[in-house]
Design an enzyme around this catalytic site. Sequence first.
Site, short mmCIF file in Angstrom:
data_model
loop_
_atom_site.label_atom_id
_atom_site.label_comp_id
_atom_site.label_asym_id
_atom_site.label_seq_id
_atom_site.Cartn_x
_atom_site.Cartn_y
_atom_site.Cartn_z
N ARG A 85 -1.17 -4.02 14.19
CA ARG A 85 -1.70 -4.95 15.18
C ARG A 85 -0.82 -6.17 15.27
O ARG A 85 -0.38 -6.70 14.24
CB ARG A 85 -3.09 -5.43 14.79
CG ARG A 85 -4.18 -4.42 15.04
CD ARG A 85 -5.55 -5.00 14.80
NE ARG A 85 -5.64 -5.70 13.54
CZ ARG A 85 -6.38 -6.76 13.33
NH1 ARG A 85 -7.09 -7.27 14.32
NH2 ARG A 85 -6.43 -7.34 12.14
N SER A 140 -0.47 -4.83 3.81
CA SER A 140 -1.57 -4.53 2.89
C SER A 140 -1.26 -3.41 1.91
O SER A 140 -1.83 -2.31 1.98
CB SER A 140 -2.81 -4.22 3.72
OG SER A 140 -3.05 -5.34 4.53
N ASP A 184 -4.27 -8.07 3.21
CA ASP A 184 -5.42 -8.12 4.15
C ASP A 184 -6.68 -8.72 3.52
O ASP A 184 -7.48 -9.37 4.20
CB ASP A 184 -5.70 -6.75 4.78
CG ASP A 184 -5.84 -5.62 3.77
OD1 ASP A 184 -5.70 -5.88 2.56
OD2 ASP A 184 -6.08 -4.48 4.20
#
Length: 479
Positions: A101, A166, A219
């Site tokens: 993203r 992450s 994350d």
Amino acid sequence: MSSTPIASKIIPKATRAKIDPNVVQYTSEKQKLALQALIEEFTITPELFQAIKRNFMEGMLKGLKKDGETMAMVTSYVIGRLDGSETGSYLALDVGGTNLRVVSVHLTGGGEINTRQTKYRIDEHLKVGDAKSLFDFMAVCVDSFLDEHQIVVRGDSQIELGFTFSFPVLQTAINRGTLISWTKGFNAAGMVGKDPVAFLQDAFNRRHIPVRVAALVNDTVGTLLAHAYTHPNTIMGVILGTGCNGAYIEKVSNIEKWKGKTPADEMIINMEFGAFDKERQILPLTMFDNKLDRKSVNPNKQILEKMIAGMYLGEITRNVLLNLIDRRLLFEGHISPDLNHMWTFETAYMSTIEADNTPTLHATRKILESTLSFPQTTLNDRQIVKIVVELVGMRAARLSAAAIAAILDHTGAWKVKSDIGIDGSLFEYYPSFDTDIMDGLEEAFGPEARKNVSIGLAQDGSGVGAALCALLAAKHGTA
Ligand code: BGC
């Protein structure tokens, strides 16, 4: 507070419609015994729950003492708190699950956050190809995002980017670190031991993309920060999605291994708790878990993650079903060829099956017959499948609860008003995961925990959190 993308609430979702194994009309005594054995293997009894929690707390202490322990307890270099008055525009790149993203985050002050985001799918071949191609792909996505949203950079200036990466990274600064290992099906060659920020910055520079990587964030840390922006009592950020992990606020004086200097007395720790119990001392691993582990791209690693996370639950269920089929205790021994392939039983199917409360198990039938191409199924078949799904799902929820309870016990946070921000598809969509976790916390501490501790969905928190982290880096001059 308007236009914030962070939905901080317990969202209404389907609840688990549990089948009582005692009401099932078993086709044979053998089938009944097989089910009983599975129930025993997959149930986390109250005693085991407490033992796992204790062991987990010991693991936390070990990781705080020195590097290289099973739970890495990574010092995130994130210090300082936000009060919502901050302003500025940042980019965030969030890599670590199924999608990548890119998010543009605009902080207008007054606690208000505006975001625009685009998701890009990461092809499987990129996950296991060479690292350069993967990072080049990331840079191309950021570039096309800038184009798409007509974000123009003037002169020599650069946009500051928070990079949510992450995976277990040993951080050496707010925007530096080395990858300890890949997880969640990623295995791009030539990255372990290297700095993901350097790879990303290099990919930007080669393409003359005017972006500077200002912060490297896990994350869980991003989720904690984003949730804290709207819930000041937030002490923990948790991801229950493709993978699983947690971050919490620790006193610097408790971090024995910390040799750095910081003016702060608290720092966020990225626990990397998915790695818990590599030694296989306490987790009740079944042969179905072992089969999954062996066939994974990272055998013997992320043992807890492989019992909890969304990437794996469907596959564990598939392994159990195959075993029952091979013993002719399910579907009369017939298999749909689809189920012979790894990963074909998706965790999303489990959510539907868990929520199926129709007397004939209609939704379960649809998945088995229409999606997985079983020619026909009996009610007994569907009931057995549903019980197996419930066992795997409930075990995951209780293990998550044990981990969260351990952190609450370690910090004492269950005794005072505390918020926990949780993100990830499992938490968001899996029936009753939130209530199962709260039940586990009550089991650990009694009713006081339910009064004090709130868990809430911190949707898409990791992207916003990375931007907030870039801001903190600028504010504290740590980048
Ligand atoms: C990674 C963690 C991450 C978690 C959730 C795990 O596989 O090691 O760094 O926080 O997944 O995305």
